[in-house]
Design a protein around this motif. Structure first.
Motif, PDB file in Angstrom:
ATOM      1  N   ILE A  23       0.862  -1.184   0.000  1.00  0.00           N
ATOM      2  CA  ILE A  23       0.000   0.000   0.000  1.00  0.00           C
ATOM      3  C   ILE A  23       0.897   1.233   0.000  1.00  0.00           C
ATOM      4  CG2 ILE A  23      -1.748   1.300   1.272  1.00  0.00           C
ATOM      5  CD1 ILE A  23      -2.667  -1.430   2.449  1.00  0.00           C
ATOM      6  N   ILE A  24       0.783   2.046  -1.033  1.00  0.00           N
ATOM      7  CA  ILE A  24       1.595   3.261  -1.147  1.00  0.00           C
ATOM      8  C   ILE A  24       0.741   4.440  -0.716  1.00  0.00           C
ATOM      9  CG2 ILE A  24       2.949   4.735  -2.672  1.00  0.00           C
ATOM     10  CD1 ILE A  24       3.362   2.337  -4.497  1.00  0.00           C
ATOM     11  N   ASP A  25       1.060   5.006   0.425  1.00  0.00           N
ATOM     12  CA  ASP A  25       0.275   6.109   0.992  1.00  0.00           C
ATOM     13  C   ASP A  25       1.218   7.210   1.461  1.00  0.00           C
ATOM     14  OD1 ASP A  25      -1.796   7.643   2.008  1.00  0.00           O
ATOM     15  OD2 ASP A  25      -1.766   6.622   3.951  1.00  0.00           O
ATOM     16  N   ILE A  26       1.931   7.791   0.513  1.00  0.00           N
ATOM     17  CA  ILE A  26       2.846   8.893   0.824  1.00  0.00           C
ATOM     18  C   ILE A  26       2.386  10.137   0.072  1.00  0.00           C
ATOM     19  CG2 ILE A  26       4.851   7.502   1.440  1.00  0.00           C
ATOM     20  CD1 ILE A  26       5.851   7.753  -1.398  1.00  0.00           C
ATOM     21  N   PRO A  27       2.309  11.275   0.759  1.00  0.00           N
ATOM     22  CA  PRO A  27       1.796  12.490   0.108  1.00  0.00           C
ATOM     23  C   PRO A  27       2.827  13.098  -0.833  1.00  0.00           C
ATOM     24  CG  PRO A  27       2.512  12.976   2.351  1.00  0.00           C
ATOM     25  CD  PRO A  27       2.638  11.487   2.178  1.00  0.00           C
ATOM     26  N   PRO A  28       2.367  13.678  -1.947  1.00  0.00           N
ATOM     27  CA  PRO A  28       3.301  14.318  -2.885  1.00  0.00           C
ATOM     28  C   PRO A  28       4.030  15.517  -2.289  1.00  0.00           C
ATOM     29  CG  PRO A  28       1.185  13.893  -3.928  1.00  0.00           C
ATOM     30  CD  PRO A  28       1.002  13.641  -2.461  1.00  0.00           C
ATOM     31  N   LYS A  29       3.336  16.263  -1.378  1.00  0.00           N
ATOM     32  CA  LYS A  29       3.923  17.470  -0.765  1.00  0.00           C
ATOM     33  C   LYS A  29       4.418  18.439  -1.834  1.00  0.00           C
ATOM     34  CE  LYS A  29       5.374  15.164   3.508  1.00  0.00           C
ATOM     35  NZ  LYS A  29       6.500  14.832   4.422  1.00  0.00           N
ATOM     36  N   LEU A  30       3.519  18.797  -2.737  1.00  0.00           N
ATOM     37  CA  LEU A  30       3.905  19.648  -3.861  1.00  0.00           C
ATOM     38  C   LEU A  30       3.133  20.966  -3.901  1.00  0.00           C
ATOM     39  CD1 LEU A  30       4.014  16.878  -6.610  1.00  0.00           C
ATOM     40  CD2 LEU A  30       5.948  17.897  -5.443  1.00  0.00           C
ATOM     41  N   THR A  35       9.541  15.524  -8.555  1.00  0.00           N
ATOM     42  CA  THR A  35      10.147  14.774  -7.453  1.00  0.00           C
ATOM     43  C   THR A  35       9.308  13.564  -7.040  1.00  0.00           C
ATOM     44  OG1 THR A  35       9.123  16.284  -5.868  1.00  0.00           O
ATOM     45  CG2 THR A  35      11.399  16.733  -6.511  1.00  0.00           C
ATOM     46  N   PHE A  36       7.985  13.719  -7.014  1.00  0.00           N
ATOM     47  CA  PHE A  36       7.142  12.594  -6.585  1.00  0.00           C
ATOM     48  C   PHE A  36       7.167  11.484  -7.625  1.00  0.00           C
ATOM     49  CE2 PHE A  36       2.968  10.537  -5.652  1.00  0.00           C
ATOM     50  CZ  PHE A  36       3.279  10.120  -4.373  1.00  0.00           C
ATOM     51  N   VAL A  37       7.120  11.848  -8.884  1.00  0.00           N
ATOM     52  CA  VAL A  37       7.198  10.849  -9.958  1.00  0.00           C
ATOM     53  C   VAL A  37       8.523  10.107  -9.878  1.00  0.00           C
ATOM     54  CG1 VAL A  37       7.248  10.487 -12.459  1.00  0.00           C
ATOM     55  CG2 VAL A  37       5.656  12.144 -11.474  1.00  0.00           C
ATOM     56  N   LYS A  38       9.591  10.827  -9.613  1.00  0.00           N
ATOM     57  CA  LYS A  38      10.910  10.194  -9.494  1.00  0.00           C
ATOM     58  C   LYS A  38      10.940   9.185  -8.352  1.00  0.00           C
ATOM     59  CE  LYS A  38      13.836  13.870 -11.429  1.00  0.00           C
ATOM     60  NZ  LYS A  38      14.899  14.847 -11.117  1.00  0.00           N
ATOM     61  N   LYS A  39      10.282   9.518  -7.254  1.00  0.00           N
ATOM     62  CA  LYS A  39      10.259   8.601  -6.117  1.00  0.00           C
ATOM     63  C   LYS A  39       9.539   7.297  -6.464  1.00  0.00           C
ATOM     64  CE  LYS A  39      10.696  11.794  -2.224  1.00  0.00           C
ATOM     65  NZ  LYS A  39      10.121  12.222  -0.931  1.00  0.00           N
ATOM     66  N   ILE A  40       8.403   7.418  -7.123  1.00  0.00           N
ATOM     67  CA  ILE A  40       7.658   6.212  -7.496  1.00  0.00           C
ATOM     68  C   ILE A  40       8.438   5.413  -8.538  1.00  0.00           C
ATOM     69  CG2 ILE A  40       5.520   5.323  -8.484  1.00  0.00           C
ATOM     70  CD1 ILE A  40       5.300   6.533  -5.626  1.00  0.00           C
ATOM     71  N   ALA A  41       9.091   6.104  -9.477  1.00  0.00           N
ATOM     72  CA  ALA A  41       9.906   5.417 -10.483  1.00  0.00           C
ATOM     73  C   ALA A  41      11.069   4.679  -9.837  1.00  0.00           C
ATOM     74  CB  ALA A  41      10.421   6.420 -11.513  1.00  0.00           C
ATOM     75  N   THR A  42      11.651   5.261  -8.798  1.00  0.00           N
ATOM     76  CA  THR A  42      12.742   4.606  -8.058  1.00  0.00           C
ATOM     77  C   THR A  42      12.231   3.368  -7.327  1.00  0.00           C
ATOM     78  OG1 THR A  42      13.933   6.684  -7.748  1.00  0.00           O
ATOM     79  CG2 THR A  42      14.445   4.908  -6.208  1.00  0.00           C
ATOM     80  N   LEU A  43      11.012   3.435  -6.839  1.00  0.00           N
ATOM     81  CA  LEU A  43      10.420   2.351  -6.068  1.00  0.00           C
ATOM     82  C   LEU A  43      10.069   1.130  -6.920  1.00  0.00           C
ATOM     83  CD1 LEU A  43       9.118   1.374  -3.368  1.00  0.00           C
ATOM     84  CD2 LEU A  43       7.054   2.623  -4.056  1.00  0.00           C
ATOM     85  N   SER A  47       0.520  18.827  -7.959  1.00  0.00           N
ATOM     86  CA  SER A  47       0.269  17.594  -7.224  1.00  0.00           C
ATOM     87  C   SER A  47      -0.607  16.653  -8.040  1.00  0.00           C
ATOM     88  CB  SER A  47      -0.408  17.907  -5.887  1.00  0.00           C
ATOM     89  OG  SER A  47      -0.762  16.731  -5.200  1.00  0.00           O
ATOM     90  N   GLY A  48      -1.702  17.170  -8.605  1.00  0.00           N
ATOM     91  CA  GLY A  48      -2.594  16.358  -9.405  1.00  0.00           C
ATOM     92  C   GLY A  48      -1.913  15.785 -10.633  1.00  0.00           C
ATOM     93  N   LYS A  49      -1.079  16.589 -11.275  1.00  0.00           N
ATOM     94  CA  LYS A  49      -0.372  16.131 -12.480  1.00  0.00           C
ATOM     95  C   LYS A  49       0.580  14.979 -12.158  1.00  0.00           C
ATOM     96  CE  LYS A  49      -0.539  20.650 -14.764  1.00  0.00           C
ATOM     97  NZ  LYS A  49       0.245  21.839 -15.180  1.00  0.00           N
ATOM     98  N   GLN A  50       1.318  15.111 -11.053  1.00  0.00           N
ATOM     99  CA  GLN A  50       2.281  14.064 -10.715  1.00  0.00           C
ATOM    100  C   GLN A  50       1.591  12.809 -10.192  1.00  0.00           C
ATOM    101  OE1 GLN A  50       6.090  14.874  -9.084  1.00  0.00           O
ATOM    102  NE2 GLN A  50       6.011  17.062  -9.538  1.00  0.00           N
ATOM    103  N   LEU A  51       0.491  12.970  -9.476  1.00  0.00           N
ATOM    104  CA  LEU A  51      -0.273  11.795  -9.037  1.00  0.00           C
ATOM    105  C   LEU A  51      -0.767  11.002 -10.243  1.00  0.00           C
ATOM    106  CD1 LEU A  51      -2.401  13.223  -6.084  1.00  0.00           C
ATOM    107  CD2 LEU A  51      -0.755  11.347  -5.923  1.00  0.00           C
ATOM    108  N   LEU A  52      -1.275  11.699 -11.250  1.00  0.00           N
ATOM    109  CA  LEU A  52      -1.781  11.020 -12.436  1.00  0.00           C
ATOM    110  C   LEU A  52      -0.654  10.291 -13.175  1.00  0.00           C
ATOM    111  CD1 LEU A  52      -4.262  10.472 -14.194  1.00  0.00           C
ATOM    112  CD2 LEU A  52      -3.699  12.546 -15.499  1.00  0.00           C
ATOM    113  N   GLU A  53       0.506  10.915 -13.247  1.00  0.00           N
ATOM    114  CA  GLU A  53       1.643  10.269 -13.908  1.00  0.00           C
ATOM    115  C   GLU A  53       2.092   9.026 -13.135  1.00  0.00           C
ATOM    116  OE1 GLU A  53       6.031  11.423 -15.771  1.00  0.00           O
ATOM    117  OE2 GLU A  53       4.613  13.010 -15.208  1.00  0.00           O
TER     118      GLU A  53
END
Length: 280
Positions: A81-88, A99-107, A147-153
């Motif tokens: 379960i991935i429940d980390i806020p983008p904080k953007l 930055t948030f997209v990069k984190k998910i890509a790293t994961l 935030s919305g843009k990176q969440l969608l990506e």
């Protein structure tokens, strides 16, 4: 199912972990602060200190430590379960550099080589942007905030990966015992869109819906998770402020109200979930 990993034991992740523990499921839980490790352990959650790096330097000490922690965090879990806020908030795309997209890509590579078969990604109805009228899962998202843009990506990154199944859970505005909506707009003036519908969800229902998804094995789905209760902004926030004996908000009626009503039809019809806090 015997073990679930929760990336982000915060406002939602911590009570969710407790609810899963009550069902006899072992929980690996992560935090980014050292101080919180003992709190997780005191709740019988296997604690992990994990802060996903933005820059991948395979030979660095930080990356080696992260890799070791992440592998252990995911080991033996069927569900993540991935429940980390983008904080953007208030961050431009240029300054943020996704930055948030990069984190998910790293994961993702760590998920691919782990025992994880199912991923539940906590997203937001902010991905719909300024869509007007009734919005459901078939509505094409048009996010406007960073935030919305990176969440969608991030949703797309996870859903397009065939190594695991991903369910996206798009929550509306989050409320709970420590998030009183009556305080949000109390005493403010010239507020726009008095007649636009509210799209909120209580913490208890957030947890209930996640439990239902896991128990029912609903993967490769996208759900809008909001209460079926959609009063107008003016009536709702005025009543909530009055309940707390706070100054009432004042709305501007000089312009037509615009807004969207988020449909939760899949939550009710497919998942067969019954809201415990429908009236917020």
């Amino acid at each position: 199912m015997t073990k679930i990993s929760i990336l982000g034991c915060g406002w939602l992740g911590m009570p969710l972990a407790k609810a899963l523990l009550e069902k006899g499921i072992q929980i690996n839980g992560s935090t980014t602060t050292v101080e919180k490790l003992s709190l997780l352990q005191s709740e019988n959650i296997n604690p992990f200190l994990i802060d996903i790096p933005l820059i991948i330097d395979e030979g660095s000490v930080d990356m080696i430590n992260f890799s070791s922690s992440m592998n252990s965090f995911l080991q033996g879990s069927e569900t993540l379960i991935i429940d980390i806020p983008p904080k953007l908030r208030n961050v431009s795309a240029a300054a943020d550099e996704k930055t948030f997209v990069k984190k998910i890509a790293t994961l993702i590579p760590f998920i691919e080589k782990s025992t994880v078969q199912n991923v539940l990604f906590v997203s937001s109805t902010s991905v719909y942007g300024e869509n007007q009228g009734t919005v459901d899962q078939s509505t094409i998202p048009e996010p406007e905030t960073e935030s919305g843009k990176q969440l969608l990506e991030c949703e797309s990154l996870l859903k397009s990966n065939s190594n695991f199944k991903t369910t996206i859970l798009r929550f509306g505005g989050l409320i709970g015992s420590d998030r009183q909506p009556g305080k949000y707009l109390a005493g403010r003036e010239n507020l726009e869109n008095p007649e636009s519908p509210v799209n909120l969800i209580h913490q208890k229902d957030c947890i209930g819906i996640i439990l239902k998804i896991i128990e029912s094995d609903y993967w490769n789905e996208t759900f809008n998770a909001v209460s079926p209760f959609h009063p107008s902004r003016e009536s709702y926030y005025s009543q909530k402020a009055a309940d707390l004996n706070l100054p009432l908000p004042k709305f501007d009626h000089s312009k037509p109200s615009v807004g969207k009503l988020i449909e939760n039809n899949k939550i009710i019809n497919l998942l067969k979930y019954t809201f415990t806090e429908p009236n917020l």
